[in-house]
Write a protein that holds these residues in place. Structure first.
Motif, PDB file in Angstrom:
ATOM      1  N   GLU A 105       9.542  -2.717  -3.179  1.00 20.85           N
ATOM      2  CA  GLU A 105      10.482  -2.973  -4.666  1.00 20.85           C
ATOM      3  C   GLU A 105      11.771  -3.247  -3.593  1.00 20.85           C
ATOM      4  O   GLU A 105      12.058  -3.265  -2.174  1.00 20.85           O
ATOM      5  CB  GLU A 105      11.217  -1.372  -5.212  1.00 20.85           C
ATOM      6  CG  GLU A 105      11.767  -1.396  -5.974  1.00 20.85           C
ATOM      7  CD  GLU A 105      12.271  -0.696  -6.961  1.00 20.85           C
ATOM      8  OE1 GLU A 105      12.594  -0.901  -7.292  1.00 20.85           O
ATOM      9  OE2 GLU A 105      12.019   0.702  -6.490  1.00 20.85           O
ATOM     10  N   GLY A 106      11.881  -4.796  -4.040  1.00 20.10           N
ATOM     11  CA  GLY A 106      13.217  -5.215  -3.526  1.00 20.10           C
ATOM     12  C   GLY A 106      13.228  -6.339  -2.396  1.00 20.10           C
ATOM     13  O   GLY A 106      13.799  -7.179  -1.734  1.00 20.10           O
ATOM     14  N   MET A 162       0.574  -1.711  -0.374  1.00 17.78           N
ATOM     15  CA  MET A 162      -0.039   0.060   0.217  1.00 17.78           C
ATOM     16  C   MET A 162       0.911   1.018   0.228  1.00 17.78           C
ATOM     17  O   MET A 162       0.446   1.771  -0.623  1.00 17.78           O
ATOM     18  CB  MET A 162      -1.190   0.157   1.445  1.00 17.78           C
ATOM     19  CG  MET A 162      -1.818  -0.768   1.185  1.00 17.78           C
ATOM     20  SD  MET A 162      -3.592  -0.424   0.098  1.00 17.78           S
ATOM     21  CE  MET A 162      -4.125  -0.163   1.808  1.00 17.78           C
ATOM     22  N   ASN A 163       2.004   1.248   0.903  1.00 19.04           N
ATOM     23  CA  ASN A 163       3.028   2.599   0.619  1.00 19.04           C
ATOM     24  C   ASN A 163       3.615   2.489  -0.799  1.00 19.04           C
ATOM     25  O   ASN A 163       4.179   3.855  -0.757  1.00 19.04           O
ATOM     26  CB  ASN A 163       4.065   2.488   1.928  1.00 19.04           C
ATOM     27  CG  ASN A 163       3.379   2.313   3.368  1.00 19.04           C
ATOM     28  OD1 ASN A 163       2.164   3.466   3.562  1.00 19.04           O
ATOM     29  ND2 ASN A 163       3.530   1.889   4.470  1.00 19.04           N
ATOM     30  N   ALA A 164       3.989   1.259  -1.298  1.00 15.82           N
ATOM     31  CA  ALA A 164       5.222   1.535  -2.151  1.00 15.82           C
ATOM     32  C   ALA A 164       4.111   1.777  -3.206  1.00 15.82           C
ATOM     33  O   ALA A 164       4.978   2.867  -4.391  1.00 15.82           O
ATOM     34  CB  ALA A 164       4.951  -0.239  -2.932  1.00 15.82           C
ATOM     35  N   GLY A 165       2.191   2.107  -3.565  1.00 11.27           N
ATOM     36  CA  GLY A 165       1.733   2.882  -4.640  1.00 11.27           C
ATOM     37  C   GLY A 165       1.954   2.572  -5.639  1.00 11.27           C
ATOM     38  O   GLY A 165       2.587   1.237  -5.783  1.00 11.27           O
ATOM     39  N   SER A 178      -2.153  -7.768  -4.148  1.00 12.76           N
ATOM     40  CA  SER A 178      -1.832  -6.765  -3.205  1.00 12.76           C
ATOM     41  C   SER A 178      -2.424  -5.034  -3.188  1.00 12.76           C
ATOM     42  O   SER A 178      -2.181  -4.247  -3.257  1.00 12.76           O
ATOM     43  CB  SER A 178      -0.203  -6.803  -3.704  1.00 12.76           C
ATOM     44  OG  SER A 178      -0.015  -5.949  -5.058  1.00 12.76           O
ATOM     45  N   PHE A 179      -3.122  -5.434  -4.275  1.00 12.12           N
ATOM     46  CA  PHE A 179      -4.170  -4.352  -4.607  1.00 12.12           C
ATOM     47  C   PHE A 179      -5.043  -3.452  -3.962  1.00 12.12           C
ATOM     48  O   PHE A 179      -4.513  -4.351  -2.836  1.00 12.12           O
ATOM     49  CB  PHE A 179      -4.659  -4.257  -5.978  1.00 12.12           C
ATOM     50  CG  PHE A 179      -5.871  -2.980  -6.786  1.00 12.12           C
ATOM     51  CD1 PHE A 179      -5.014  -2.425  -7.695  1.00 12.12           C
ATOM     52  CD2 PHE A 179      -7.154  -3.066  -6.306  1.00 12.12           C
ATOM     53  CE1 PHE A 179      -5.630  -1.023  -7.923  1.00 12.12           C
ATOM     54  CE2 PHE A 179      -7.809  -1.714  -6.304  1.00 12.12           C
ATOM     55  CZ  PHE A 179      -6.866  -0.969  -7.415  1.00 12.12           C
TER      56      PHE A 179
END
Length: 149
Positions: A96-97, A85-88, A134-135
């Motif tokens: 990421e990673g 959610m924080n990654a967007g 993860s949506f």
């Protein structure tokens, strides 16, 4: 007559090897509802790699009803979803990673499909793994269990 037919069918399958080979891939569909077409996956112990094909059978775009397929240990699933959610949106709602992610497809919109293959050596036999979308907001209803035989 029945036994002759049955014996012939077994011979035909046996000679092709089709009946003895483990299937090391699966397909999962997700549409414009927040559900996967299956809630569990069992990977045969003989599979060295396994492929999951995700098909978005709906028509809505990915920014409205996007779907992906993410695999983690069950104990990591909720935390990876929260980090996503924080990654967007630009990163497909995946951190990421993040080494907790074993495998994942890209985020899909209606009519798209993607597949991912992964080394099953990363999975411990008898341990439970979770796959999920993860949506944002999908984690509650779009998840399932994966086990390696």
């Amino acid at each position: 007559m029945k036994s002759t037919f049955f014996a012939a069918a077994l011979f035909a399958l046996g000679s092709s090897g089709a009946w003895a080979a483990d299937v090391c891939s699966t397909q999962i569909e997700a549409g414009d509802q927040m559900t996967y077409s299956r809630a569990s996956i069992q990977i045969p112990a003989s599979c060295k790699t396994f492929t999951v094909e995700l098909v978005h059978s709906g028509s809505l775009p990915k920014n409205v009803m996007g779907h992906n397929w993410v695999l983690t240990r069950s104990t990591d699933a909720a935390a990876v979803d929260a980090a996503g959610m924080n990654a967007g949106e630009a990163k497909g709602y995946l951190p990421e990673g993040d080494e907790r992610i074993i495998a994942h497809t890209r985020m899909l919109g209606g009519g798209e499909k993607d597949s991912v293959s992964f080394d099953t050596g990363a999975l411990e036999a008898g341990k439970e793994y979770t796959f999920f979308c993860s949506f944002p907001g999908h984690f509650g209803s779009m998840r399932g269990v994966l086990q390696r035989g």
